[in-house]
Enzyme design. Structure first.
Site, PDB file in Angstrom:
ATOM      1  N   MET A   1     -25.986 -15.874 -30.525  1.00 46.85           N
ATOM      2  CA  MET A   1     -25.117 -16.820 -30.746  1.00 46.85           C
ATOM      3  C   MET A   1     -25.578 -17.490 -32.191  1.00 46.85           C
ATOM      4  O   MET A   1     -26.674 -17.256 -32.485  1.00 46.85           O
ATOM      5  CB  MET A   1     -25.310 -18.115 -29.842  1.00 46.85           C
TER       6      MET A   1
ATOM      7  N   THR B   1     -22.181 -22.237 -22.179  1.00 47.33           N
ATOM      8  CA  THR B   1     -23.310 -22.859 -22.520  1.00 47.33           C
ATOM      9  C   THR B   1     -23.299 -24.247 -21.866  1.00 47.33           C
ATOM     10  O   THR B   1     -24.409 -25.058 -21.902  1.00 47.33           O
ATOM     11  CB  THR B   1     -22.994 -23.340 -23.950  1.00 47.33           C
TER      12      THR B   1
ATOM     13  N   GLY C   1     -27.842 -22.871 -27.316  1.00 44.89           N
ATOM     14  CA  GLY C   1     -27.180 -21.612 -27.943  1.00 44.89           C
ATOM     15  C   GLY C   1     -25.745 -22.514 -28.205  1.00 44.89           C
ATOM     16  O   GLY C   1     -24.970 -22.670 -27.313  1.00 44.89           O
ATOM     17  N   CYS C   2     -25.372 -22.497 -29.704  1.00 41.89           N
ATOM     18  CA  CYS C   2     -23.984 -23.236 -29.929  1.00 41.89           C
ATOM     19  C   CYS C   2     -22.947 -22.790 -28.937  1.00 41.89           C
ATOM     20  O   CYS C   2     -23.026 -21.790 -28.667  1.00 41.89           O
ATOM     21  CB  CYS C   2     -23.594 -23.383 -31.233  1.00 41.89           C
ATOM     22  N   ILE C   3     -21.861 -23.730 -28.864  1.00 40.47           N
ATOM     23  CA  ILE C   3     -20.525 -23.334 -28.386  1.00 40.47           C
ATOM     24  C   ILE C   3     -19.942 -22.856 -29.426  1.00 40.47           C
ATOM     25  O   ILE C   3     -19.743 -23.393 -30.573  1.00 40.47           O
ATOM     26  CB  ILE C   3     -19.936 -24.155 -27.373  1.00 40.47           C
TER      27      ILE C   3
END
Ligand code: FAD
Lengths: 411, 102
Positions: free
Chosen positions: A157, A198, B100-102
């Site tokens: 990510m 997430t 963990g960015c979106i």
């Protein structure tokens, strides 16, 4: 005359050209847009291309058809930004001075970041669907693939449209059902995250769907290499997953021009104020869309909401006012779940996606975080909206740049 | 919720991550490490100091970042914190689990 230059004529750059050409005083400002390409691709369509749902001609149009006629479109490759002296160096040698710069050069895949990824099996049994070429090659592969282990994989990510790989898994399930060969295909979803997504509520909803569709999930997988000989992917912890067909989302990075300009972080994203969208290092440089490092989704919908905010702030900047418009990280994404259904999520920097009704509290017609046919029609309509509304910078009725909490079920 | 770690009462979330870094101290770090079957060596502490600094600077943490930190490479990172290294290292360090960015 003063000059405003927009780098990139993709989703975000095109929207900014359309906003600014009638908002700026054109007796004082000229506007230039630079892009090396002549075609504008509807990238969300890459998801549908492999499954023969869209054809190439559905997702490609000409860049110039979307750039206003009083804006100069320059078709050249940008070599670098020389921020200290306010000019752009083109690859051919030309230079272009700017007073105000908007960086909208997006993000792209970098398979070379992972050992073996673009090795001998690349486009034979290892594919991406984040490029037009990749999606098309994958379509041709799927058309006569006989089945086996299908592994859908995210390298690291952040990636553009972080739900796209999940959608790919759902659509694959439905594609093989329709081809009456679902029993010949094992689908595994491999992610570096600890779960399907997430944020807790959407992760729960999405993991439920994976289970229902008999798709297994391997989480916390940090890939170290693609082993082309044994057709496996291997993680740093030693886990090994075999594949017959690997559909991977390679590392995403900003364009190399950002690195050449010395303006990026380790993934070539430009450090950007997440509220004002001004570059952290240069007051006369603003950044929008996938090119920023802001902690929002890299999505067309985000670029759309950002464009409203950025337009206001550009006008403030020109008048030497404080940059009072603030972006809240608003994203709004449809998630295709196969069999003509989809779900919808709406969220921002501080509010995770939850269930409820959208855009009208209690009424909908769209349901958040639940599968429905209506949401699927919403997703398909998005292509029309993209070409006819979004790129032109027209607001989407009833959906505001900053997120609304009405009609949502927070705890 | 509250939890007593190394004789100190601290605030943690459902997954056991400290919710207030100010409450962290080295003994707490050692205790959480022990719960994860890790005995902290000087190299572990280098990594923990590094992630704490990144947290204070509001830099989102990723495995890639750690690999390029100059402190350890990714292989060594896995050797130090074998199961889910980033999750474990941040837990011991008393900082939030990287999203963990979106
Ligand atoms: C498979 C897939 C599915 C997606 N699905 C969705 C979805 O369902 N919903 C959604 O909202 N978003 C979706 N997205 C994300 C969306 O497409 C992007 O977030 C959006 O296009 C970003 O716009 P941008 O303007 O920042 O970058 P882009 O649209 O990529 O534009 C960047 C432009 O800069 C130009 N450029 C870059 N470097 C140079 C250079 N050196 N010289 C000259 N020109 C240069 C490029 O040619 C390009 O035209 C999806 C993306 C993918 C890949």
């Amino acid at each position: 005359m003063k000059r405003l230059v927009i780098l990139g004529a993709g989703t975000a750059g095109t929207m900014m050209a359309n906003h600014l050409h009638h908002k700026l005083n054109r007796k004082e400002w000229t506007i230039d847009v630079v892009d090396e390409r002549t075609e504008h691709h509807y990238q969300p369509g890459y998801l549908f291309l492999p499954f023969d749902i869209y054809k190439p001609e559905d997702i490609i149009k000409s860049i110039k058809d979307f750039i206003p006629s009083d804006v100069n479109l320059i078709t050249k490759k940008i070599d670098r930004i020389v921020a200290a002296d306010n000019y752009i160096q083109m690859a051919g040698g030309d230079q272009l001075h700017y007073d105000l710069l908007i960086i909208a050069t997006g993000a792209k895949i970098a398979p070379e970041e992972t050992e073996g990824m673009n090795g001998a099996e690349w486009q034979h049994s290892v594919f991406d669907f984040y490029t037009f070429e990749g999606a098309l090659a994958l379509r041709n592969k799927l058309r006569d693939w006989q089945g086996g282990n299908l592994v859908i994989h995210i390298t690291e990510m952040p990636i553009k449209c972080p739900v796209a790989p999940l959608e790919f898994a759902f659509l694959a399930d439905s594609y093989f059902q329709h081809k009456k060969m679902r029993d010949k295909v094992n689908i595994t979803y491999v992610t570096p995250l600890s779960g399907a997504f997430t944020k807790p509520k959407s992760t729960a909803a999405l993991e439920h769907l994976l289970e229902e569709k008999n798709i297994s999930i391997e989480s916390d997988f940090a890939i170290s290499e693609v082993d082309n000989e044994n057709k496996t992917i291997v993680d740093y912890g030693g886990k090994v997953i075999p594949f017959d067909l690997l559909v991977t989302v390679p590392t995403n990075k900003g364009d190399e021009l950002i690195a050449r300009s010395g303006l990026g972080d380790d993934l070539n994203y430009v450090p950007t104020n997440k509220e004002t969208l001004q570059s952290k290092d240069h007051a006369n440089i603003f950044v929008i869309g996938d090119a920023t490092n802001v902690p929002a989704s890299k999505a067309g919908s985000v670029a759309h909401f950002e464009a409203d905010i950025l337009t206001e702030n550009i006008l403030h900047f020109i008048k030497s006012e404080s940059l009072s418009a603030t972006f809240d990280g608003h994203a709004n994404c449809f998630i295709e779940t196969g069999n003509s259904k989809a779900l919808l999520i709406d969220f921002n920097y501080t509010h995770e996606p939850v269930d409820g009704m959208f855009p009208f509290a209690g009424v909908g017609p769209l349901q958040l975080l639940k599968e429905s046919k209506m949401n699927h029609w919403g997703k398909l309509a998005f292509r029309w909206i993209y070409w006819n509304v979004l790129l032109k910078g027209t607001p989407i009725p009833f959906v505001s740049a900053n997120m609304s909490t009405a009609g949502k079920h927070f705890n | 919720m509250e939890k007593i770690i190394a004789q100190k009462t601290v605030q943690v979330n459902e997954e056991g991550y400290l919710t207030n870094f100010a409450e962290w101290n080295k003994e707490i770090g050692e205790e959480i490490a022990k719960e994860n079957n890790i005995v902290l060596s000087p190299k572990h502490w280098e990594v923990i100091n590094y992630v704490q600094n990144e947290f204070k600077n509001e830099v989102p943490l990723t495995i890639r970042k750690i690999g390029k930190s100059g402190v350890v490479d990714i292989k060594e990172f896995y050797a130090l914190f074998p199961v889910g290294p980033l999750k474990t290292a941040t837990k011991i360090a008393g900082i939030p689990k990287p999203a963990g960015c979106i």
